[in-house]
Write an enzyme that holds these catalytic residues in place. Structure first.
Site, PDB file in Angstrom:
ATOM      1  CG  ASP A   1       7.602  -5.261  -9.057  1.00  0.00           C
ATOM      2  OD1 ASP A   1       6.880  -6.201  -8.436  1.00  0.00           O
ATOM      3  OD2 ASP A   1       8.074  -4.578  -8.422  1.00  0.00           O
ATOM      4  CE1 TYR A   2       8.199   2.111  -4.305  1.00  0.00           C
ATOM      5  CE2 TYR A   2      11.005   0.939  -4.090  1.00  0.00           C
ATOM      6  CZ  TYR A   2       9.590   2.140  -3.987  1.00  0.00           C
ATOM      7  OH  TYR A   2       9.700   3.331  -2.913  1.00  0.00           O
TER       8      TYR A   2
ATOM      9  CB  SER B   1      -4.789 -12.210   1.185  1.00  0.00           C
ATOM     10  OG  SER B   1      -4.499 -13.080   2.515  1.00  0.00           O
TER      11      SER B   1
ATOM     12  CE1 TYR C   1      -1.376  -8.664   3.210  1.00  0.00           C
ATOM     13  CE2 TYR C   1      -2.703 -10.579   4.837  1.00  0.00           C
ATOM     14  CZ  TYR C   1      -1.653 -10.283   3.253  1.00  0.00           C
ATOM     15  OH  TYR C   1      -1.943 -11.095   2.209  1.00  0.00           O
TER      16      TYR C   1
ATOM     17  CG  LEU D   1       5.727 -23.554  -1.033  1.00  0.00           C
ATOM     18  CD1 LEU D   1       5.830 -24.696  -0.934  1.00  0.00           C
ATOM     19  CD2 LEU D   1       5.040 -22.691   0.315  1.00  0.00           C
ATOM     20  CB  THR D   2       5.875 -15.856  -3.258  1.00  0.00           C
ATOM     21  OG1 THR D   2       5.207 -15.858  -1.903  1.00  0.00           O
ATOM     22  CG2 THR D   2       4.831 -16.308  -3.569  1.00  0.00           C
TER      23      THR D   2
END
Ligand SMILES: NC(=O)c1ccc[n+]([C@@H]2O[C@H](COP(=O)([O-])OP(=O)(O)OC[C@H]3O[C@@H](n4cnc5c(N)ncnc54)[C@H](O)[C@@H]3O)[C@@H](O)[C@H]2O)c1
Length: 266
Positions: free
Chosen positions: A37-38, A145, A158, A192-193
Site C-alpha cells: 500500500d501507499y 466496479s 472511473y 461501506l468501507t
C-alpha cells in the site's frame, strides 16, 4: 482454516477497506500475504494484526501508479515467500471533483485514473505471470466496479477505467489459461468501507439502499469472501468472469422502487 494453504498472495491497496478485509481473510485461510500500500504504516499494521492472529504476512510500500514500484512489489513477494500464486490487483481511485462529465472533466485526471485503475492491473499481471508460470499457475483477481457496467452523470473516467478492467480480465484469462493461470474480477456496488462511511450522509446511504434488492448495504467482507473464493481452488474452473457483489442494485427494472411507492399510495 486451510482454503488457501500453501498459496502466496500479493494484495495491492491492502491497508484499508476491501484490500484489508481480503488480506485478513486470505491469511486466516492459510495464505502467506504481502500487504502492499501507499500507506506503508497502514500496510505494516495490517500485517502485524494478521501475525497476532496466527497468520503470516508482511507489509510493504507500493505506489500502484508507478511501474517500477509494482515490479518491486512482485519481486519482493517472490523473494520473501519463494513464489507468487495469487495477485489481487485492488488499488483504484476516484475523484468526484475532477472526474466529471465528458465535456467538463479534467483530462489530466482521465490520464491519472487510467494509469492507476487500469494500467496497474496490466502491470501487476505482466510482472507476476512469468513467476506464476514458473510455479505451475496462479489466480489473478482484479477489483472492477459496477461503474464499469453502467453510465452515470459524472465519473466517466472511473467508469471507463473499470470497464477496461472487466475486459482486460477476459484477455488475461484467454492468453494464460493454458498456463493454468485464472483471471477473474469482482465488481463491488457501494461497499461501506471506512471512507464511504465517513463521507456519506445517512440520507445518501438511504438513497442507495432504496435501489438494493437486499435490505442492507455491502461490507468489505462481502468482497473479501469473494476474493477468497476466487483465490482458492474451489473456483478452479472459473476464469474470465466478473462477479457482481452489489446486493441486486443493478439487477432488475430500475423503476420497481418507484412503482412500489405508487402501489402503497393507491
Ligand atoms: N468502496 C466501494 O464502494 C467500492 C465500490 C466499487 C469499487 N471499489 C473499488 O475497490 C477498490 C478498493 O477500494 P476501497 O473502497 O477498499 O478503498 P479504500 O480507500 O478503503 O482503500 C484503498 C487503499 O488503496 C491505497 N492506495 C491508494 N492509492 C494507492 C497507490 N497509488 N498505490 C498503492 N496504494 C494505494 C490506499 O492507501 C488505501 O489503503 C478500488 O479499486 C475501488 O475503486 C470500491
Amino acid at each position: 482454516m486451510d482454503r488457501v494453504k500453501n498459496k502466496v498472495a500479493l494484495v495491492t491497496g491492502g491497508a484499508s477497506g476491501i484490500g484489508l478485509s481480503s488480506s485478513a481473510l486470505l491469511a486466516k485461510e492459510g495464505a502467506k500475504v504481502v500487504v502492499a500500500d501507499y500507506n506503508v504504516d497502514g500496510a505494516k499494521k495490517v500485517a502485524e494484526d494478521i501475525k497476532a492472529n496466527g497468520g503470516e504476512a508482511v507489509g510493504i510500500f507500493l505506489d500502484a501508479g508507478n511501474e517500477e514500484s509494482i515490479k518491486e512489489a512482485v519481486e519482493f513477494t517472490v523473494k520473501q515467500y519463494g513464489k507468487i500464486t495469487v495477485l489481487f490487483n485492488n488499488v483504484g481511485s476516484t475523484n468526484l471533483k475532477k472526474d466529471l462529465d465528458v465535456v467538463n472533466m479534467d483530462l489530466e485526471e482521465w490520464d491519472r485514473l487510467m494509469n492507476l485503475n487500469l494500467k496497474s492491473v496490466l502491470l501487476g499481471s505482466r510482472f507476476a505471470i512469468p513467476y506464476m508460470i514458473e510455479n505451475g499457475g496462479g489466480s489473478i483477481i482484479n477489483t472492477a466496479s459496477m461503474a464499469g457496467f453502467a453510465g452515470d452523470s459524472i465519473r466517466a473516467a472511473y467508469g471507463a477505467s473499470k470497464a477496461g478492467v472487466i475486459n482486460l480480465t477476459k484477455y488475461i484469462a484467454t492468453q494464460y489459461g493454458k498456463e493454468n493461470i485464472r483471471c477473474n474480477a469482482v465488481a463491488p456496488g457501494l461497499i461501506l468501507t471506512p471512507a464511504a462511511k465517513n463521507n456519506m450522509s445517512q440520507e445518501l446511504l438511504d438513497v442507495f439502499g432504496k435501489y438494493n434488492q437486499l435490505p442492507y448495504h455491502g461490507e468489505p467482507e462481502d468482497i473479501g469472501h469473494t476474493v477468497l473464493f476466487l483465490a482458492s481452488d474451489e473456483s478452479k474452473f472459473i476464469t474470465g468472469q466478473t462477479i457482481q457483489v452489489e446486493g441486486g442494485h443493478y439487477l432488475s427494472n430500475p423503476t420497481i422502487p418507484d412503482f412500489r411507492e405508487m402501489m402503497k399510495q393507491s
